[in-house]
Design a protein around this motif. Structure first.
Motif, PDB file in Angstrom:
ATOM      1  N   ARG A   1       1.350  -1.145   0.016  1.00  0.00           N
ATOM      2  CA  ARG A   1      -0.209   0.416   0.160  1.00  0.00           C
ATOM      3  C   ARG A   1       0.850   1.513  -0.122  1.00  0.00           C
ATOM      4  O   ARG A   1       0.379   2.182   0.532  1.00  0.00           O
ATOM      5  N   ILE A   2       1.913   0.817  -0.045  1.00  0.00           N
ATOM      6  CA  ILE A   2       3.480   2.526  -0.572  1.00  0.00           C
ATOM      7  C   ILE A   2       4.042   2.009  -1.076  1.00  0.00           C
ATOM      8  O   ILE A   2       4.270   1.105  -1.680  1.00  0.00           O
ATOM      9  N   ALA A   3       4.244   3.511  -1.740  1.00  0.00           N
ATOM     10  CA  ALA A   3       5.465   3.653  -2.709  1.00  0.00           C
ATOM     11  C   ALA A   3       6.465   4.361  -1.687  1.00  0.00           C
ATOM     12  O   ALA A   3       6.769   4.820  -0.912  1.00  0.00           O
ATOM     13  N   ILE A   4       7.651   5.030  -2.557  1.00  0.00           N
ATOM     14  CA  ILE A   4       9.336   4.994  -2.433  1.00  0.00           C
ATOM     15  C   ILE A   4       8.673   6.725  -2.354  1.00  0.00           C
ATOM     16  O   ILE A   4       8.350   7.187  -3.150  1.00  0.00           O
ATOM     17  N   GLY A   5       9.204   7.300  -0.913  1.00  0.00           N
ATOM     18  CA  GLY A   5       8.432   8.279  -0.768  1.00  0.00           C
ATOM     19  C   GLY A   5       7.637   8.758  -0.358  1.00  0.00           C
ATOM     20  O   GLY A   5       7.105   9.795   0.245  1.00  0.00           O
ATOM     21  N   ASP A   6       7.100   8.211   0.024  1.00  0.00           N
ATOM     22  CA  ASP A   6       5.566   8.145   0.943  1.00  0.00           C
ATOM     23  C   ASP A   6       5.624   8.448   2.204  1.00  0.00           C
ATOM     24  O   ASP A   6       7.410   7.785   2.667  1.00  0.00           O
ATOM     25  N   LYS A   7       5.767   9.573   2.846  1.00  0.00           N
ATOM     26  CA  LYS A   7       5.709   9.735   4.143  1.00  0.00           C
ATOM     27  C   LYS A   7       4.083   9.300   4.623  1.00  0.00           C
ATOM     28  O   LYS A   7       3.342   9.698   4.475  1.00  0.00           O
ATOM     29  N   ILE A   8       4.501   8.159   5.983  1.00  0.00           N
ATOM     30  CA  ILE A   8       4.140   7.918   6.650  1.00  0.00           C
ATOM     31  C   ILE A   8       3.722   7.585   8.348  1.00  0.00           C
ATOM     32  O   ILE A   8       5.369   8.768   8.556  1.00  0.00           O
ATOM     33  N   ASN A   9       2.913   7.553   8.733  1.00  0.00           N
ATOM     34  CA  ASN A   9       3.090   7.528  10.580  1.00  0.00           C
ATOM     35  C   ASN A   9       2.481   6.249  11.168  1.00  0.00           C
ATOM     36  O   ASN A   9       2.052   5.161   9.999  1.00  0.00           O
ATOM     37  N   LYS A  10       2.314   5.868  12.450  1.00  0.00           N
ATOM     38  CA  LYS A  10       1.434   4.455  13.363  1.00  0.00           C
ATOM     39  C   LYS A  10       0.630   4.802  12.765  1.00  0.00           C
ATOM     40  O   LYS A  10      -0.762   5.973  13.053  1.00  0.00           O
ATOM     41  N   GLY A  11       0.195   3.671  12.511  1.00  0.00           N
ATOM     42  CA  GLY A  11      -1.069   2.750  12.793  1.00  0.00           C
ATOM     43  C   GLY A  11      -1.502   3.544  10.747  1.00  0.00           C
ATOM     44  O   GLY A  11      -2.267   2.468  10.038  1.00  0.00           O
ATOM     45  N   ASP A  12      -1.022   3.726   9.514  1.00  0.00           N
ATOM     46  CA  ASP A  12      -0.875   3.364   8.671  1.00  0.00           C
ATOM     47  C   ASP A  12      -1.047   2.119   8.393  1.00  0.00           C
ATOM     48  O   ASP A  12       0.337   1.437   8.673  1.00  0.00           O
ATOM     49  N   VAL A  13      -1.854   1.928   7.129  1.00  0.00           N
ATOM     50  CA  VAL A  13      -1.402   0.075   6.405  1.00  0.00           C
ATOM     51  C   VAL A  13       0.037   0.125   5.677  1.00  0.00           C
ATOM     52  O   VAL A  13      -0.711   0.993   4.898  1.00  0.00           O
ATOM     53  N   ILE A  14       0.633  -0.309   5.656  1.00  0.00           N
ATOM     54  CA  ILE A  14       1.131  -0.389   4.339  1.00  0.00           C
ATOM     55  C   ILE A  14       1.199  -1.792   3.489  1.00  0.00           C
ATOM     56  O   ILE A  14       1.903  -1.673   2.632  1.00  0.00           O
ATOM     57  N   PHE A  15       0.389  -2.969   4.381  1.00  0.00           N
ATOM     58  CA  PHE A  15       0.777  -3.922   3.660  1.00  0.00           C
ATOM     59  C   PHE A  15      -0.341  -4.739   3.805  1.00  0.00           C
ATOM     60  O   PHE A  15      -1.300  -4.685   4.618  1.00  0.00           O
ATOM     61  N   VAL A  16      -1.194  -5.593   3.027  1.00  0.00           N
ATOM     62  CA  VAL A  16      -2.262  -6.939   3.450  1.00  0.00           C
ATOM     63  C   VAL A  16      -1.185  -7.838   3.079  1.00  0.00           C
ATOM     64  O   VAL A  16      -0.107  -7.779   1.669  1.00  0.00           O
ATOM     65  N   ILE A  17      -1.366  -8.818   4.126  1.00  0.00           N
ATOM     66  CA  ILE A  17      -0.999 -10.622   3.449  1.00  0.00           C
ATOM     67  C   ILE A  17      -2.083 -11.640   3.994  1.00  0.00           C
ATOM     68  O   ILE A  17      -2.884 -10.995   4.867  1.00  0.00           O
ATOM     69  N   ASP A  18      -1.677 -12.223   2.913  1.00  0.00           N
ATOM     70  CA  ASP A  18      -2.483 -13.458   3.510  1.00  0.00           C
ATOM     71  C   ASP A  18      -1.829 -14.322   3.635  1.00  0.00           C
ATOM     72  O   ASP A  18      -0.657 -14.699   3.606  1.00  0.00           O
ATOM     73  N   SER A  19      -2.470 -13.634   5.245  1.00  0.00           N
ATOM     74  CA  SER A  19      -2.174 -15.487   6.218  1.00  0.00           C
ATOM     75  C   SER A  19      -1.923 -16.737   6.188  1.00  0.00           C
ATOM     76  O   SER A  19      -1.529 -17.563   6.433  1.00  0.00           O
ATOM     77  N   ALA A  20      -2.950 -17.080   5.499  1.00  0.00           N
ATOM     78  CA  ALA A  20      -2.603 -18.489   4.745  1.00  0.00           C
ATOM     79  C   ALA A  20      -2.717 -18.942   6.041  1.00  0.00           C
ATOM     80  O   ALA A  20      -3.711 -19.222   6.784  1.00  0.00           O
ATOM     81  N   ASP A  21      -1.680 -20.216   6.020  1.00  0.00           N
ATOM     82  CA  ASP A  21      -2.325 -21.117   7.405  1.00  0.00           C
ATOM     83  C   ASP A  21      -1.538 -20.902   8.646  1.00  0.00           C
ATOM     84  O   ASP A  21      -1.815 -21.089   9.361  1.00  0.00           O
TER      85      ASP A  21
END
Ligand code: CAO
Length: 550
Positions: free
Chosen positions: A61-81
């Motif tokens: 959910r992010i790109a190089i150069g983005d400015k982010i803060n605590k709590g921002d969603v950065i990835f979505v992971i398929d947690s599978a098993d």
């Protein structure tokens, strides 16, 4: 599909709008718990953000150069098993991944005078809140007695196995005493010196409000891999790299040095470190730049690299259906390392073969004993033993070029890297002290590291310290190949499939099991005659393994 979990940026202390400088995973990558996902950098700190759990990256959910803060969603992971291990966004912020906050530690001025006046006071320099770290080693003393330092200038660098952090000055002023030296261990609250500080005083305000809050550089995960940043950075500016500087693996450097290197466009991966435990200092970066300029080394750019013309861009979809998938992280890292070694080392490959008929008979005869010992003894452990013996006899093969390329560093230890084919790409775990281990022990070690490599469970220490590498494709097939030297090593052994061949024994042809192998070596270190002597010695050791005990 498993459970889709939002991964949020954890608590990173007092840092806000922190820039994403590196994304270490791509959609489709499998990540393990604690695998680094991305690198952030503020003007005070560099920090890697680890994955809270295992799974497959399904969204970035992010790109190089983005400015982010605590709590921002950065990835979505398929947690599978591994759903039970996942930490959802709300939970992540409760569990800081990096300790970046520092508590007030300096004493406030003893007495207030006038509002906004500045007074000079002798002040103790105290180690601030450094999170859960105890007895942390001092690896760098940056300031010296007599130095005039600015507020927040770094004074010393501390390092644990997991983190590197700089301790900044709370006030501007002159250092009058420093009581720490490299190798000391410190804790929160320890007084490490004194300074004559310029302290702003405000009348009639409670002391606690006058006490500045020091910001300490956030711990930097030790495993920051500076290969990737160079690659990413190169899209913004050229990265200075000198092919002859054999990369030594991970780059260990403080945030300030990393920042300095980035400003100069230097990829730390190529800089030899002269500090304790190979740490890269600011002087190392300066020396590297000077040497690079003096020698007129080529620059790696995002275009062609090493001064080569850029590859033409081809639109393959013009010719038929295509599908584009990102390369996995391991492929990207090993690819850069291989490319560097291929271009930077003048390679020669020597081909040879060994008659392993007796060795194979002996190996098969050991099958039951090996099973009892709980190991599978393939040909590899014997090869490692023979290689270790040949390395003892030809120490120039167990060496690395010094960073200045003016001398050879001979290693008295014998650690051998073994290329392992994993679903995510090539990995080269290192089996330590091969000369001191028996065949069964080496077989057990090989089973262990190759399994862990395939499961993505190797630690950085499993991957470092190799003297020479073996790339064995013998279990798969092929007759010969030219392996690439795994720099900073100076040679690599490539093994192909052994096959029965008719061999003339002086009076008749007899069937012998012949194993073809190749040795690629760095021609700056090893001459052709030495190369062939080495392969012949190896061949004779494998042909009659009784020689291994002589
Ligand atoms: N000739 C003939 N047979 C061989 C052989 C050779 N040179 N080397 C291994 N074999 C046999 C083994 O003895 C084993 O046979 P048995 O089952 O009858 O005992 C079989 O091939 C399979 O061996 P293996 O590959 O499982 O085990 P290994 O110890 O030989 O190798 C490892 C371990 C980790 C090196 C290997 O599994 C591997 O990953 N190889 C690929 C390395 C690679 O990708 N290199 C390329 C790097 S450069 O791109």
């Amino acid at each position: 599909m498993g459970k889709m979990t939002d991964i949020a940026l954890p608590d990173i202390g007092d840092f806000h709008d922190v820039e994403v400088i590196e994304i270490l995973v791509a959609v489709g990558d499998t990540v393990a718990v604690e695998d680094s996902l991305m690198t952030l950098e503020s003007d005070k700190a560099t920090m890697e953000i680890p994955s809270p759990s295992a799974g497959v990256v399904s969204e970035v959910r992010i790109a190089i150069g983005d400015k982010i803060n605590k709590g921002d969603v950065i990835f979505v992971i398929d947690s599978a098993d591994a759903v039970e291990e996942f930490v959802v966004a709300d939970e992540v912020v409760e569990e800081p991944a990096v300790q970046a906050e520092a508590a007030p530690v300096e004493p406030a001025p003893a007495a207030a005078t006038q509002a906004s006046s500045v007074a000079e006071r002798m002040i103790d320099i105290v180690i601030p809140d450094i999170g859960d770290f105890k007895d942390v080693e001092v690896v760098e003393v940056i300031a010296q007695v007599g130095d005039e330092v600015a507020k927040e200038a770094s004074l010393i660098t501390l390092e644990t196995e997991k983190a590197t952090m700089e301790i900044p000055s709370v006030f501007a002023g002159k250092i009058t005493a420093l009581t720490v030296k490299i190798g000391d261990h410190v804790n929160q609250g320890d007084v490490i010196g004194q300074m004559k500080a310029s302290v702003a005083e405000a009348a009639a305000e409670p002391e606690v409000e006058q006490t500045p809050t020091p910001e300490i550089a956030a711990p930097v995960e030790e495993e920051i891999d500076d290969r990737a940043p160079g690659e990413k950075e190169s899209q913004r500016r050229p990265v200075i790299a000198k092919p002859s500087d054999a990369p030594a693996g991970k780059a260990h450097a403080s945030p300030a040095v990393r920042r300095f290197a980035r400003e100069l466009g230097v990829d730390l991966y190529h800089v030899p470190g002269s500090g304790q435990k190979g740490r890269i200092t600011k002087e190392d970066v300066q020396a590297f730049v000077k040497r690079t300029l003096r020698e007129g080394a080529p620059q790696v750019t995002s275009s062609g690299g090493f001064g080569l013309p850029a590859q033409p861009t081809v639109d393959f979809s013009k010719f038929g259906e295509i599908e584009q998938k990102p390369l996995g992280r391991i492929k990207k890292i090993s690819g850069k390392h291989l490319h560097n070694a291929w271009l930077g080392i003048p390679h020669v490959t020597q081909f040879d073969e060994a008659d392993i008929t007796e060795l194979e008979d002996f190996r098969k005869a050991q099958k039951t004993a090996a099973e009892k010992a709980g190991v599978k003894v393939t040909f590899m452990p014997f090869l490692m033993k023979a290689l270790a013996m040949a390395l003892r006899e030809y120490p120039q093969f167990n060496a690395s070029l010094a960073p200045d390329l003016e001398s050879l560093i001979y290693k008295k230890y014998l650690h051998i890297g073994v290329a392992v084919d994993t679903p995510d790409g090539l990995m080269v775990p290192v089996i330590k002290d091969v000369d001191k281990k028996g065949v069964f022990e080496l077989a057990a070690d090989l089973m262990d590291v190759s399994q862990r490599a395939r499961d993505g469970k190797l630690s950085p220490s499993d991957l470092s310290g190799g003297c020479i590498s073996i790339s064995s494709l013998g279990g798969i097939g092929g007759t010969q190949f030219t392996p690439i030297v795994n720099s900073p090593e100076v040679a690599i052994l490539g093994v192909s499939k052994a096959e029965m061949q008719p061999k003339w024994n002086g009076s008749e042809f007899v069937p012998r099991l012949m194993m073809p192998f190749s040795l690629s070596y760095d021609h700056r270190v090893i001459d052709g005659a030495e190369g062939v002597r080495f392969t012949q010695r190896l061949s004779s050791l494998l042909s009659d393994i009784r020689r291994l005990v002589l």
